[in-house]
Design a protein around this motif. Structure first.
Motif, PDB file in Angstrom:
ATOM      1  N   TYR A 180      23.062 -17.097  24.580  1.00  0.00           N
ATOM      2  CA  TYR A 180      23.772 -17.343  25.832  1.00  0.00           C
ATOM      3  C   TYR A 180      22.978 -18.329  26.684  1.00  0.00           C
ATOM      4  O   TYR A 180      21.750 -18.401  26.609  1.00  0.00           O
ATOM      5  CB  TYR A 180      23.982 -16.047  26.596  1.00  0.00           C
ATOM      6  CG  TYR A 180      24.974 -15.102  25.938  1.00  0.00           C
ATOM      7  CD1 TYR A 180      26.338 -15.375  25.960  1.00  0.00           C
ATOM      8  CD2 TYR A 180      24.530 -13.948  25.298  1.00  0.00           C
ATOM      9  CE1 TYR A 180      27.251 -14.515  25.365  1.00  0.00           C
ATOM     10  CE2 TYR A 180      25.438 -13.078  24.704  1.00  0.00           C
ATOM     11  CZ  TYR A 180      26.795 -13.370  24.733  1.00  0.00           C
ATOM     12  OH  TYR A 180      27.686 -12.520  24.143  1.00  0.00           O
ATOM     13  N   SER A 181      23.698 -19.050  27.534  1.00  0.00           N
ATOM     14  CA  SER A 181      23.057 -20.097  28.332  1.00  0.00           C
ATOM     15  C   SER A 181      22.236 -19.544  29.486  1.00  0.00           C
ATOM     16  O   SER A 181      21.320 -20.200  29.980  1.00  0.00           O
ATOM     17  CB  SER A 181      24.115 -21.054  28.883  1.00  0.00           C
ATOM     18  OG  SER A 181      24.940 -20.402  29.837  1.00  0.00           O
ATOM     19  N   LYS A 200      20.271 -22.618  30.590  1.00  0.00           N
ATOM     20  CA  LYS A 200      18.818 -22.509  30.520  1.00  0.00           C
ATOM     21  C   LYS A 200      18.276 -22.616  29.097  1.00  0.00           C
ATOM     22  O   LYS A 200      17.071 -22.467  28.880  1.00  0.00           O
ATOM     23  CB  LYS A 200      18.377 -21.172  31.131  1.00  0.00           C
ATOM     24  CG  LYS A 200      18.732 -21.043  32.611  1.00  0.00           C
ATOM     25  CD  LYS A 200      18.302 -19.706  33.184  1.00  0.00           C
ATOM     26  CE  LYS A 200      18.647 -19.611  34.669  1.00  0.00           C
ATOM     27  NZ  LYS A 200      18.261 -18.291  35.242  1.00  0.00           N
ATOM     28  N   MET A 201      19.171 -22.874  28.134  1.00  0.00           N
ATOM     29  CA  MET A 201      18.731 -23.022  26.749  1.00  0.00           C
ATOM     30  C   MET A 201      18.133 -24.401  26.479  1.00  0.00           C
ATOM     31  O   MET A 201      17.403 -24.584  25.515  1.00  0.00           O
ATOM     32  CB  MET A 201      19.905 -22.811  25.794  1.00  0.00           C
ATOM     33  CG  MET A 201      20.363 -21.385  25.653  1.00  0.00           C
ATOM     34  SD  MET A 201      21.889 -21.265  24.674  1.00  0.00           S
ATOM     35  CE  MET A 201      21.497 -22.291  23.251  1.00  0.00           C
ATOM     36  N   PHE A 202      18.464 -25.366  27.348  1.00  0.00           N
ATOM     37  CA  PHE A 202      18.080 -26.750  27.106  1.00  0.00           C
ATOM     38  C   PHE A 202      17.344 -27.310  28.315  1.00  0.00           C
ATOM     39  O   PHE A 202      17.506 -26.840  29.436  1.00  0.00           O
ATOM     40  CB  PHE A 202      19.327 -27.618  26.858  1.00  0.00           C
ATOM     41  CG  PHE A 202      20.212 -27.129  25.741  1.00  0.00           C
ATOM     42  CD1 PHE A 202      20.012 -27.557  24.438  1.00  0.00           C
ATOM     43  CD2 PHE A 202      21.241 -26.230  25.998  1.00  0.00           C
ATOM     44  CE1 PHE A 202      20.824 -27.104  23.418  1.00  0.00           C
ATOM     45  CE2 PHE A 202      22.059 -25.777  24.975  1.00  0.00           C
ATOM     46  CZ  PHE A 202      21.845 -26.212  23.679  1.00  0.00           C
ATOM     47  N   ILE A 220      14.618 -25.020  24.467  1.00  0.00           N
ATOM     48  CA  ILE A 220      13.413 -24.318  24.927  1.00  0.00           C
ATOM     49  C   ILE A 220      12.731 -23.650  23.731  1.00  0.00           C
ATOM     50  O   ILE A 220      13.307 -23.542  22.646  1.00  0.00           O
ATOM     51  CB  ILE A 220      13.759 -23.283  26.009  1.00  0.00           C
ATOM     52  CG1 ILE A 220      14.710 -22.215  25.447  1.00  0.00           C
ATOM     53  CG2 ILE A 220      14.370 -23.970  27.233  1.00  0.00           C
ATOM     54  CD1 ILE A 220      14.994 -21.079  26.435  1.00  0.00           C
ATOM     55  N   ALA A 221      11.505 -23.172  23.946  1.00  0.00           N
ATOM     56  CA  ALA A 221      10.675 -22.682  22.844  1.00  0.00           C
ATOM     57  C   ALA A 221      11.322 -21.528  22.087  1.00  0.00           C
ATOM     58  O   ALA A 221      11.286 -21.494  20.847  1.00  0.00           O
ATOM     59  CB  ALA A 221       9.306 -22.258  23.386  1.00  0.00           C
ATOM     60  N   GLN A 222      11.926 -20.556  22.808  1.00  0.00           N
ATOM     61  CA  GLN A 222      12.531 -19.407  22.127  1.00  0.00           C
ATOM     62  C   GLN A 222      13.696 -19.833  21.236  1.00  0.00           C
ATOM     63  O   GLN A 222      13.845 -19.343  20.122  1.00  0.00           O
ATOM     64  CB  GLN A 222      13.011 -18.367  23.153  1.00  0.00           C
ATOM     65  CG  GLN A 222      11.905 -17.757  23.992  1.00  0.00           C
ATOM     66  CD  GLN A 222      11.736 -18.495  25.316  1.00  0.00           C
ATOM     67  OE1 GLN A 222      11.817 -19.720  25.367  1.00  0.00           O
ATOM     68  NE2 GLN A 222      11.507 -17.735  26.376  1.00  0.00           N
ATOM     69  N   VAL A 223      14.520 -20.734  21.759  1.00  0.00           N
ATOM     70  CA  VAL A 223      15.663 -21.220  20.974  1.00  0.00           C
ATOM     71  C   VAL A 223      15.175 -22.056  19.800  1.00  0.00           C
ATOM     72  O   VAL A 223      15.766 -22.030  18.713  1.00  0.00           O
ATOM     73  CB  VAL A 223      16.621 -22.037  21.874  1.00  0.00           C
ATOM     74  CG1 VAL A 223      17.738 -22.676  21.050  1.00  0.00           C
ATOM     75  CG2 VAL A 223      17.200 -21.148  22.960  1.00  0.00           C
ATOM     76  N   LEU A 255      23.651 -31.691  19.281  1.00  0.00           N
ATOM     77  CA  LEU A 255      22.646 -32.498  18.577  1.00  0.00           C
ATOM     78  C   LEU A 255      21.245 -31.931  18.778  1.00  0.00           C
ATOM     79  O   LEU A 255      20.404 -31.987  17.872  1.00  0.00           O
ATOM     80  CB  LEU A 255      22.711 -33.946  19.056  1.00  0.00           C
ATOM     81  CG  LEU A 255      23.970 -34.730  18.670  1.00  0.00           C
ATOM     82  CD1 LEU A 255      23.979 -36.106  19.329  1.00  0.00           C
ATOM     83  CD2 LEU A 255      24.071 -34.875  17.149  1.00  0.00           C
ATOM     84  N   ALA A 256      20.981 -31.375  19.954  1.00  0.00           N
ATOM     85  CA  ALA A 256      19.666 -30.773  20.195  1.00  0.00           C
ATOM     86  C   ALA A 256      19.465 -29.550  19.311  1.00  0.00           C
ATOM     87  O   ALA A 256      18.360 -29.317  18.792  1.00  0.00           O
ATOM     88  CB  ALA A 256      19.537 -30.388  21.666  1.00  0.00           C
TER      89      ALA A 256
END
Length: 331
Positions: A180-181, A200-202, A220-223, A255-256
Motif C-alpha cells: 500500500y502507498s 510513500k513507497m517511492f 524505498i528500502a523496504q519495497v 518502471l521503478a
C-alpha cells in the motif's frame, strides 16, 4: 468502373454484417472469397468496432496506437496495414486459438515440477486500484473461497513488509505481498475526501532528458527488498472512466518497481484494469494499455479487465501470471 466500384461497396457493406469468424470461414472456400474478405477497410471497421469490448490484451497482441489515426490509404513501409492480421492477433479469441494450437507440453512440465519441492511463486501487488475504488480487492480475495482459496500465511518474512498471503489456484499455490502507498488511516481519509494520498513507497528523483526535466522514481528500502525476491508483479489500475488519472506518473512508478537492477528483467507483470461494479463505466482495456504506454516495457505483460464486486477476470489474470512464471523458471 463506376459499376464495379458500386458492386464492391455493396459487397463490403453486406460482409460487414457477418462476424469476423464467419468471414474467415468464407475466405477458406475459394481464392475469390479469400481475396474479398481481406479488404483492409472491412477489417479496420471490425477492429475499431470490437476493440473497446475486448477484456484483455498482452505484450504480443497490443495494436499500435497509430493505426487508429491513419486512413487506409496511407502507406507505411510501402504497404497498407494488414488490419485482418492485426485483428486476428489482437482479439482474445484469436489469442486463445493460437495458444491452443501450440504443442502441449504443459501436462508433462506440471508433472515433472510436482516431483520437485519448490517454494510457491511470490508476487508483489501494488497500484491505485487497491486504494481508490469503493471495494477492496484484497478483502474480496480473502473472503471468496469459491473463487480463490486462502492457503495461509507463509513463514518467509520480508523485513519491514511481512510474508504476504498464500492462495490456492487449481493445484498450485501462490503468495501475494500487497504493498500500500500509505497507512490505512490515510487511505481512508483520502477516499472520504476524494483526494490522492501521498505515495510513500517511492521517492522522486529528477533527471534531465535533452532540455526537459523528466520524472524518475525509486522505491524505498523496504519495497526494494520485496522487488528483489518476487517472481513477478501485479499492478492494480483504476479503470473507472469518471476519475482522472496521471498515467505518466503511474508508468514512472511501474518502471521503478520492475527496474532490472532489482531483479531478473523478464519477470511477468499482470495489470488488473479494475472497476468496482459491473455497471461502472470503464476505460476499454486496449485504451488503458496505450495510456500507460505498456508498449515501452521489455518484459511479458498482460492487462485484464477485472470487476472487484465479483472478481470477474481475476482468475484469467492469475492463470496467465502463473503460466509465465512457470515458463520462465523452466528455461
Amino acid at each position: 468502373a463506376a459499376l464495379n466500384g458500386f458492386q464492391i461497396d455493396v459487397q463490403l457493406n453486406v460482409m460487414s454484417f457477418l462476424s469476423p469468424q464467419d468471414l474467415c470461414r468464407l475466405g477458406s472456400t475459394s481464392c475469390y472469397w479469400r481475396a474479398a474478405v481481406q479488404d483492409p477497410l472491412l477489417w479496420r471497421y471490425f477492429l475499431l468496432r470490437d476493440l473497446p469490448s475486448w477484456t484483455s490484451v498482452d505484450w504480443k497482441s497490443l495494436p499500435d496506437e497509430e493505426i487508429f489515426n491513419k486512413a487506409c490509404s496511407e502507406v507505411s513501409d510501402n504497404a497498407l496495414y494488414d488490419y485482418m492480421a492485426i485483428y486476428k492477433r489482437s482479439c482474445p479469441q484469436g489469442r486463445r486459438s493460437l495458444k491452443s494450437s501450440r504443442p502441449r507440453y504443459g501436462a508433462v512440465t506440471s508433472f515433472l515440477q510436482s516431483l520437485v519441492t519448490q517454494a510457491e511463486p511470490r508476487f508483489a501487488m501494488f497500484g491505485p486500484g487497491l486504494e481508490e475504488l469503493d471495494i477492496s480487492l484484497v478483502q474480496k480475495m480473502m473472503t471468496c473461497p469459491e473463487i480463490l482459496l486462502v492457503a495461509g500465511l507463509p513463514h518467509r518474512q520480508i523485513h519491514g513488509i511481512g510474508s504476504g498471503v498464500s492462495f490456492q489456484f487449481n493445484s498450485q499455490k501462490l503468495n501475494i505481498v500487497t504493498l500500500y502507498s500509505t497507512t490505512s488511516v490515510e487511505r481512508r481519509r483520502a477516499r472520504e475526501e476524494q483526494a490522492v494520498a501521498v505515495n510513500k513507497m517511492f521517492y522522486q528523483e529528477n533527471s534531465t532528458v535533452g532540455n526537459q526535466q523528466a520524472v524518475h522514481y525509486s522505491v524505498i528500502a523496504q519495497v526494494r527488498k520485496v522487488c528483489e525476491v518476487v517472481d513477478g508483479f501485479i499492478y492494480v489500475a483504476n479503470a473507472e472512466a469518471h476519475r482522472e488519472q496521471d498515467r505518466q506518473e503511474e508508468l514512472a512508478r511501474i518502471l521503478a518497481m520492475i527496474d532490472p537492477a532489482l531483479g531478473p528483467p523478464n519477470r511477468p507483470l499482470l495489470i488488473l484494469s479494475c472497476v468496482s461494479h459491473a455497471g461502472a463505466k470503464r476505460i476499454p482495456c486496449v485504451y488503458m494499455a496505450h495510456q500507460l504506454q505498456l508498449n515501452l516495457l521489455h518484459q511479458p505483460w498482460m492487462m485484464q479487465d477485472t470487476v472487484l464486486a465479483t472478481l470477474d477476470g481475476l482468475l484469467n489474470g492469475i492463470e496467465w501470471l502463473l503460466e509465465e512464471t512457470n515458463c520462465r523458471s523452466s528455461q
